[in-house]
Design a protein around this motif. Sequence first.
Motif, PDB file in Angstrom:
ATOM      1  N   PRO A 149      40.712  35.855  48.615  1.00  0.00           N
ATOM      2  CA  PRO A 149      39.962  37.071  47.964  1.00  0.00           C
ATOM      3  C   PRO A 149      38.728  36.905  47.430  1.00  0.00           C
ATOM      4  O   PRO A 149      37.315  37.665  47.212  1.00  0.00           O
ATOM      5  CB  PRO A 149      40.853  37.824  47.775  1.00  0.00           C
ATOM      6  N   ASP A 150      38.586  35.933  46.843  1.00  0.00           N
ATOM      7  CA  ASP A 150      37.613  35.120  45.708  1.00  0.00           C
ATOM      8  C   ASP A 150      36.761  34.769  46.183  1.00  0.00           C
ATOM      9  O   ASP A 150      35.567  34.585  45.903  1.00  0.00           O
ATOM     10  CB  ASP A 150      38.225  34.694  44.454  1.00  0.00           C
ATOM     11  N   ILE A 151      36.183  34.415  47.522  1.00  0.00           N
ATOM     12  CA  ILE A 151      35.071  33.755  47.928  1.00  0.00           C
ATOM     13  C   ILE A 151      34.680  34.675  49.756  1.00  0.00           C
ATOM     14  O   ILE A 151      33.489  34.531  49.357  1.00  0.00           O
ATOM     15  CB  ILE A 151      35.654  31.807  48.366  1.00  0.00           C
ATOM     16  N   ILE A 152      35.597  34.982  49.957  1.00  0.00           N
ATOM     17  CA  ILE A 152      35.115  35.790  51.248  1.00  0.00           C
ATOM     18  C   ILE A 152      34.842  37.118  50.941  1.00  0.00           C
ATOM     19  O   ILE A 152      35.086  38.410  50.270  1.00  0.00           O
ATOM     20  CB  ILE A 152      36.970  34.944  52.200  1.00  0.00           C
ATOM     21  N   THR A 153      33.746  37.358  51.559  1.00  0.00           N
ATOM     22  CA  THR A 153      33.083  38.922  51.978  1.00  0.00           C
ATOM     23  C   THR A 153      32.943  39.028  53.114  1.00  0.00           C
ATOM     24  O   THR A 153      32.679  38.473  54.183  1.00  0.00           O
ATOM     25  CB  THR A 153      31.944  38.888  51.582  1.00  0.00           C
ATOM     26  N   LEU A 154      34.004  40.017  53.675  1.00  0.00           N
ATOM     27  CA  LEU A 154      33.854  41.058  54.921  1.00  0.00           C
ATOM     28  C   LEU A 154      32.166  42.018  54.948  1.00  0.00           C
ATOM     29  O   LEU A 154      32.812  42.993  54.439  1.00  0.00           O
ATOM     30  CB  LEU A 154      34.388  41.530  55.538  1.00  0.00           C
ATOM     31  N   ILE A 155      31.773  41.630  56.559  1.00  0.00           N
ATOM     32  CA  ILE A 155      30.005  42.301  56.337  1.00  0.00           C
ATOM     33  C   ILE A 155      31.148  43.296  57.501  1.00  0.00           C
ATOM     34  O   ILE A 155      29.870  42.033  58.644  1.00  0.00           O
ATOM     35  CB  ILE A 155      29.227  41.738  56.242  1.00  0.00           C
TER      36      ILE A 155
END
Length: 123
Positions: A60-66
């Motif tokens: 969760p600290d390095i992955i961003t979902l778009i």
Amino acid sequence: MDSFVVSVIVTAYNQADTITQTLDSILRQECNFSYEINIGDDCSTDGTRKIAIDYKEKFPDIITLIFHECNVGVAANFAICVKETHGKYITLCAADDYWHNPNKLKLQIGFFSDHRDYGLLYT
């Protein structure tokens, strides 16, 4: 983290068969700096989003979902992902590709550190 050295953009559209290998190859990078992974899914219908969500839960600290609600196309997907980056450097690994060298990011950042007159590196 507010700032990363590298932002990795992963563009995806219906790539459930390959995105796991893509993300694993990025997460295997051996580097001594921070990086983020921005996954831009262009309205996939084959389970790609579920896989991306699973990785986000693990990292969760390095992955961003778009996630796009309608298909915007590869160029717009990439442009939207770029706007969401926080890294000094931006790199791309499409969801149907992978990095075979676990030192790829370290080598590229080292090159930029040693050659400040360069603004782009494409491989």
